[in-house]
Design a protein around this motif. Structure first.
Motif, PDB file in Angstrom:
ATOM      1  N   MET A   1       0.853  -1.192   0.000  1.00 52.94           N
ATOM      2  CA  MET A   1       0.000   0.000   0.000  1.00 52.94           C
ATOM      3  C   MET A   1       0.889   1.242   0.000  1.00 52.94           C
ATOM      4  O   MET A   1       1.807   1.351   0.807  1.00 52.94           O
ATOM      5  CB  MET A   1      -0.924  -0.014   1.215  1.00 52.94           C
ATOM      6  N   ASP A   2       0.643   2.142  -0.915  1.00 54.91           N
ATOM      7  CA  ASP A   2       1.488   3.312  -1.104  1.00 54.91           C
ATOM      8  C   ASP A   2       1.332   4.304   0.047  1.00 54.91           C
ATOM      9  O   ASP A   2       0.232   4.804   0.314  1.00 54.91           O
ATOM     10  CB  ASP A   2       1.129   3.975  -2.440  1.00 54.91           C
ATOM     11  N   ILE A   3       2.450   4.579   0.739  1.00 55.36           N
ATOM     12  CA  ILE A   3       2.425   5.475   1.894  1.00 55.36           C
ATOM     13  C   ILE A   3       1.955   6.870   1.508  1.00 55.36           C
ATOM     14  O   ILE A   3       1.148   7.503   2.226  1.00 55.36           O
ATOM     15  CB  ILE A   3       3.822   5.545   2.543  1.00 55.36           C
ATOM     16  N   GLU A   4       2.438   7.394   0.385  1.00 58.13           N
ATOM     17  CA  GLU A   4       2.079   8.754  -0.001  1.00 58.13           C
ATOM     18  C   GLU A   4       0.592   8.863  -0.341  1.00 58.13           C
ATOM     19  O   GLU A   4      -0.033   9.902  -0.110  1.00 58.13           O
ATOM     20  CB  GLU A   4       2.946   9.222  -1.174  1.00 58.13           C
ATOM     21  N   SER A   5       0.016   7.786  -0.892  1.00 60.31           N
ATOM     22  CA  SER A   5      -1.425   7.797  -1.156  1.00 60.31           C
ATOM     23  C   SER A   5      -2.207   7.809   0.151  1.00 60.31           C
ATOM     24  O   SER A   5      -3.236   8.488   0.269  1.00 60.31           O
ATOM     25  CB  SER A   5      -1.822   6.582  -1.995  1.00 60.31           C
ATOM     26  N   LEU A   6      -1.719   7.068   1.139  1.00 56.17           N
ATOM     27  CA  LEU A   6      -2.357   7.088   2.455  1.00 56.17           C
ATOM     28  C   LEU A   6      -2.261   8.482   3.080  1.00 56.17           C
ATOM     29  O   LEU A   6      -3.211   8.978   3.691  1.00 56.17           O
ATOM     30  CB  LEU A   6      -1.704   6.061   3.380  1.00 56.17           C
ATOM     31  N   ARG A   7      -1.088   9.092   2.932  1.00 54.93           N
ATOM     32  CA  ARG A   7      -0.919  10.441   3.476  1.00 54.93           C
ATOM     33  C   ARG A   7      -1.891  11.409   2.814  1.00 54.93           C
ATOM     34  O   ARG A   7      -2.499  12.265   3.468  1.00 54.93           O
ATOM     35  CB  ARG A   7       0.527  10.900   3.258  1.00 54.93           C
ATOM     36  N   LEU A   8      -2.076  11.276   1.513  1.00 49.39           N
ATOM     37  CA  LEU A   8      -3.021  12.119   0.784  1.00 49.39           C
ATOM     38  C   LEU A   8      -4.446  11.861   1.256  1.00 49.39           C
ATOM     39  O   LEU A   8      -5.217  12.809   1.461  1.00 49.39           O
ATOM     40  CB  LEU A   8      -2.902  11.837  -0.712  1.00 49.39           C
ATOM     41  N   PHE A   9      -4.810  10.600   1.456  1.00 45.63           N
ATOM     42  CA  PHE A   9      -6.158  10.276   1.925  1.00 45.63           C
ATOM     43  C   PHE A   9      -6.429  10.881   3.295  1.00 45.63           C
ATOM     44  O   PHE A   9      -7.489  11.469   3.542  1.00 45.63           O
ATOM     45  CB  PHE A   9      -6.351   8.761   1.971  1.00 45.63           C
ATOM     46  N   LEU A  36      -5.953   9.098  -5.375  1.00 47.48           N
ATOM     47  CA  LEU A  36      -6.959   8.604  -4.442  1.00 47.48           C
ATOM     48  C   LEU A  36      -7.810   7.516  -5.082  1.00 47.48           C
ATOM     49  O   LEU A  36      -8.192   6.541  -4.420  1.00 47.48           O
ATOM     50  CB  LEU A  36      -7.839   9.758  -3.945  1.00 47.48           C
ATOM     51  N   ALA A  37      -8.120   7.692  -6.347  1.00 51.18           N
ATOM     52  CA  ALA A  37      -8.904   6.674  -7.052  1.00 51.18           C
ATOM     53  C   ALA A  37      -8.147   5.349  -7.085  1.00 51.18           C
ATOM     54  O   ALA A  37      -8.747   4.269  -6.918  1.00 51.18           O
ATOM     55  CB  ALA A  37      -9.234   7.148  -8.463  1.00 51.18           C
ATOM     56  N   ARG A  38      -6.830   5.393  -7.304  1.00 50.69           N
ATOM     57  CA  ARG A  38      -6.038   4.166  -7.305  1.00 50.69           C
ATOM     58  C   ARG A  38      -6.013   3.520  -5.922  1.00 50.69           C
ATOM     59  O   ARG A  38      -6.056   2.287  -5.794  1.00 50.69           O
ATOM     60  CB  ARG A  38      -4.611   4.461  -7.777  1.00 50.69           C
TER      61      ARG A  38
END
Length: 302
Positions: A1-9, A36-38
């Motif tokens: 799971m991508d950390i930066e995507s989690l940070r963005l969420f 976020l969609a990904r």
């Protein structure tokens, strides 16, 4: 799971604005939305509801959010454990505290903390009504109570002393109790649950402060209001020393049965969910409060 995507969420969930969250991370709105969609595709759930006018957290998103925060905290702690002590304390720190304590001791320090930690945003819930820390997804809370919940860990901020007090006007009109038994003839001001409070004298049981309905016509769930009612002569109440020490020094309140203390095991704790890694943002705020308040509690000065 991508950390930066989690940070963005997490940022998007806090701001309820995908574009603003993306800008904080240096992303264009379209890039943030696509990322976020990904993330939603990878977890198999819609985390955010989007419309042309607003963004809101879905039920799945609300359930996922504490875990996303936990993963980010684990990542920051892992970096620190590997010697990357330069990892900055950043992010939103969700902190809960009793309103009456925060107004007196924490709010005067907030500006100093924020200036020292420019990467942290404080999201504070201030209420004298206790709530579930884990269900509320809070990072840290101040509790004035015994640390009884097995799901929590904590560091002591300061000892808690609870005393009986009343206004000089009330005592002049109704008399000053000389024994615990004398309390049965007085007007009492109770806090919330009207539970009897055990009293101690020199470490020995000395009865109870028992605000039964026939003697207690004023019940409240806010410490500042209870202090105000006591100042106005409503009766005798149990108060934390930190709440009334200034009024005691100035003579606006008088300690009743000064050899008596309330023995309910309360301590001022800074608590956090046991499952959480102690992230840099939580650690620096705890250290700050302990340094500014806990080392020399203002209510014990002089």
């Amino acid at each position: 799971m991508d950390i930066e995507s989690l940070r963005l969420f997490v940022l998007a969930a806090e701001k309820l604005n995908i574009g603003a969250a993306g800008r904080d991370l240096g992303l264009a709105p379209a890039v943030a939305s696509a990322r976020l969609a990904r993330l939603e595709k990878s977890v198999g759930a819609d985390l955010l509801h989007r419309s042309t006018r607003r963004v809101s957290l879905s039920q799945d998103g609300a359930e996922f959010l504490p875990f996303a925060r936990e993963i980010l905290a684990q990542e920051a702690a892992a970096r620190a454990a590997l010697g990357q002590r330069g990892v900055a304390a950043t992010g939103t720190l969700r902190f809960a505290a009793p309103s009456s304590f925060a107004q007196l001791y924490i709010m005067p320090l907030v500006t100093e903390f924020l200036e020292a930690q420019p990467g942290i945003t404080l999201d504070m819930r201030l209420s004298d009504t206790q709530f579930n820390l884990i269900e509320g997804s809070y990072d840290l809370a101040l509790r004035s109570a015994p640390l009884a919940e097995t799901a929590l860990k904590g560091r002591k901020l300061a000892d808690e002393t609870r005393i009986l007090c009343a206004s000089p006007g009330y005592l002049a009109e109704y008399g000053t109790p000389e024994t615990v038994e004398d309390l049965e003839t007085h007007r009492l001001v109770a806090f919330r649950d009207r539970a009897p409070r055990p009293l101690m004298r020199n470490g020995q049981p000395a009865g109870a402060f028992d605000p039964r309905p026939e003697r207690c016509r004023l019940v409240m769930d806010d410490g500042a209001s209870q202090r105000g009612a006591t100042l106005a002569g409503a009766g005798i109440s149990v108060n934390s020393l930190w709440s009334v020490h200034r009024e005691l020094v100035e003579g606006q309140l008088v300690r009743v049965l000064p050899e008596i203390e309330v023995a309910d095991g309360s301590v001022l704790w800074l608590v956090y969910p046991k499952a959480n890694v102690l992230s840099p943002k939580v650690r620096v705020f705890m250290d700050f409060l302990i340094d500014r308040i806990g080392r020399t509690p203002p209510w014990r000065a002089g």
